[in-house]
Motif scaffolding. Structure first.
Motif, PDB file in Angstrom:
ATOM      1  N   THR A  81       0.801  -1.230   0.000  1.00 10.52           N
ATOM      2  CA  THR A  81       0.000   0.000   0.000  1.00 10.52           C
ATOM      3  C   THR A  81       0.828   1.273   0.000  1.00 10.52           C
ATOM      4  O   THR A  81       0.261   2.355  -0.039  1.00 10.52           O
ATOM      5  CB  THR A  81      -0.960   0.037   1.212  1.00 10.52           C
ATOM      6  N   GLY A 105       0.267   4.361  -3.349  1.00 14.00           N
ATOM      7  CA  GLY A 105      -0.786   3.362  -3.165  1.00 14.00           C
ATOM      8  C   GLY A 105      -0.306   1.940  -3.340  1.00 14.00           C
ATOM      9  O   GLY A 105      -1.049   0.991  -3.106  1.00 14.00           O
ATOM     10  N   ALA A 109      -2.895  -0.275  -5.436  1.00 11.96           N
ATOM     11  CA  ALA A 109      -3.303   0.769  -6.384  1.00 11.96           C
ATOM     12  C   ALA A 109      -2.971   0.353  -7.815  1.00 11.96           C
ATOM     13  O   ALA A 109      -3.741   0.628  -8.745  1.00 11.96           O
ATOM     14  CB  ALA A 109      -2.624   2.093  -6.044  1.00 11.96           C
TER      15      ALA A 109
END
Length: 126
Positions: A81, A105, A109
Protein backbone atom coordinates in the motif's frame (compact mmCIF):
# COMPACT_ATOMS: atom_id res chain seq x y z
CA UNK A 1 8.88 8.39 20.22
CA UNK A 2 7.51 7.95 16.69
CA UNK A 3 5.13 5.19 15.66
CA UNK A 4 5.21 3.42 12.28
CA UNK A 5 2.52 5.66 10.78
CA UNK A 6 4.46 8.80 11.74
CA UNK A 7 7.65 7.35 10.26
CA UNK A 8 5.88 6.61 6.97
CA UNK A 9 4.33 10.09 6.85
CA UNK A 10 7.74 11.65 7.50
CA UNK A 11 9.32 9.55 4.76
CA UNK A 12 6.59 10.49 2.28
CA UNK A 13 7.41 14.17 2.79
CA UNK A 14 10.96 13.66 1.50
CA UNK A 15 10.57 10.99 -1.20
CA UNK A 16 9.12 11.17 -4.69
CA UNK A 17 5.83 9.26 -5.04
CA UNK A 18 4.34 8.69 -8.47
CA UNK A 19 0.92 7.41 -9.51
CA UNK A 20 0.53 3.94 -11.03
CA UNK A 21 0.07 5.61 -14.44
CA UNK A 22 3.32 7.59 -14.08
CA UNK A 23 5.06 4.47 -12.76
CA UNK A 24 3.97 2.50 -15.82
CA UNK A 25 5.42 5.27 -18.00
CA UNK A 26 8.66 5.28 -15.98
CA UNK A 27 9.26 1.52 -16.01
CA UNK A 28 10.72 1.20 -19.53
CA UNK A 29 13.55 3.56 -18.59
CA UNK A 30 14.00 2.29 -15.02
CA UNK A 31 17.12 0.35 -14.16
CA UNK A 32 15.48 -1.47 -11.28
CA UNK A 33 11.90 -2.25 -10.26
CA UNK A 34 12.05 -3.19 -6.62
CA UNK A 35 9.29 -5.02 -4.72
CA UNK A 36 9.97 -4.68 -1.00
CA UNK A 37 7.13 -6.95 0.16
CA UNK A 38 7.71 -10.34 1.75
CA UNK A 39 8.45 -13.33 -0.54
CA UNK A 40 5.00 -14.88 -0.06
CA UNK A 41 3.36 -11.61 -1.14
CA UNK A 42 5.64 -11.49 -4.19
CA UNK A 43 4.73 -15.08 -5.11
CA UNK A 44 1.03 -14.20 -4.95
CA UNK A 45 1.54 -11.63 -7.72
CA UNK A 46 3.90 -8.83 -8.71
CA UNK A 47 4.61 -6.23 -11.35
CA UNK A 48 6.38 -7.73 -14.39
CA UNK A 49 10.14 -7.24 -14.19
CA UNK A 50 10.24 -6.68 -10.44
CA UNK A 51 12.88 -8.18 -8.21
CA UNK A 52 11.98 -8.99 -4.64
CA UNK A 53 14.12 -7.70 -1.80
CA UNK A 54 12.04 -7.58 1.40
CA UNK A 55 12.15 -4.27 3.26
CA UNK A 56 13.94 -5.85 6.22
CA UNK A 57 16.87 -6.96 4.05
CA UNK A 58 17.10 -3.99 1.69
CA UNK A 59 20.12 -2.11 3.05
CA UNK A 60 22.08 -5.34 3.53
CA UNK A 61 21.34 -6.63 0.02
CA UNK A 62 22.15 -3.29 -1.63
CA UNK A 63 25.41 -3.09 0.30
CA UNK A 64 26.53 -6.59 -0.65
CA UNK A 65 25.50 -6.89 -4.31
CA UNK A 66 27.88 -5.19 -6.77
CA UNK A 67 25.14 -5.10 -9.43
CA UNK A 68 23.04 -2.87 -7.18
CA UNK A 69 25.71 -0.48 -5.92
CA UNK A 70 25.41 2.10 -8.73
CA UNK A 71 23.83 5.09 -6.96
CA UNK A 72 22.83 6.71 -10.27
CA UNK A 73 20.33 3.98 -11.18
CA UNK A 74 16.71 4.91 -11.74
CA UNK A 75 14.81 2.83 -9.17
CA UNK A 76 11.04 2.36 -8.87
CA UNK A 77 9.99 0.79 -5.56
CA UNK A 78 6.67 -0.54 -4.30
CA UNK A 79 5.02 -2.57 -1.56
CA UNK A 80 1.38 -3.45 -0.83
CA UNK A 81 0.00 0.00 0.00
CA UNK A 82 3.10 2.28 -0.07
CA UNK A 83 4.22 2.38 3.59
CA UNK A 84 7.16 -0.01 3.35
CA UNK A 85 8.05 1.45 -0.05
CA UNK A 86 8.18 4.96 1.45
CA UNK A 87 10.54 3.73 4.17
CA UNK A 88 12.61 1.87 1.56
CA UNK A 89 12.78 4.94 -0.71
CA UNK A 90 13.93 7.03 2.22
CA UNK A 91 16.61 4.46 3.07
CA UNK A 92 17.76 4.40 -0.57
CA UNK A 93 17.95 8.18 -0.57
CA UNK A 94 19.98 8.13 2.65
CA UNK A 95 22.30 5.55 1.09
CA UNK A 96 23.00 7.98 -1.76
CA UNK A 97 20.75 6.67 -4.52
CA UNK A 98 19.77 9.64 -6.66
CA UNK A 99 16.71 8.62 -8.69
CA UNK A 100 14.15 6.89 -6.46
CA UNK A 101 10.43 6.74 -7.20
CA UNK A 102 7.82 5.08 -4.99
CA UNK A 103 4.48 3.94 -6.40
CA UNK A 104 1.71 5.84 -4.62
CA UNK A 105 -0.79 3.36 -3.17
CA UNK A 106 1.55 0.44 -3.88
CA UNK A 107 0.64 -2.86 -5.48
CA UNK A 108 -2.98 -2.49 -4.40
CA UNK A 109 -3.30 0.77 -6.38
CA UNK A 110 -1.44 -0.81 -9.32
CA UNK A 111 -3.97 -3.66 -9.44
CA UNK A 112 -6.94 -1.30 -9.00
CA UNK A 113 -5.67 0.64 -12.01
CA UNK A 114 -5.72 -2.68 -13.93
CA UNK A 115 -2.00 -2.57 -14.71
CA UNK A 116 -0.17 -5.77 -15.72
CA UNK A 117 0.49 -8.31 -12.97
CA UNK A 118 2.33 -11.62 -12.99
CA UNK A 119 0.70 -14.31 -10.89
CA UNK A 120 2.98 -17.34 -10.91
CA UNK A 121 1.33 -20.73 -10.92
CA UNK A 122 2.59 -23.94 -9.43
CA UNK A 123 3.46 -26.69 -11.91
CA UNK A 124 0.90 -29.43 -12.38
CA UNK A 125 2.46 -32.81 -11.61
CA UNK A 126 -0.52 -34.90 -12.68
Amino acid sequence: MKNAHQMVEEAKRIIHEISPDKAEEALPSADLLLDVREPDEFRDGHIPGAINIPRGLLEFKLSSDPELENRDQKVVVYCKTSGRAALAARALKEMGYLHIFSIEGGFDAWQQAEKPVIKPTMPDFD
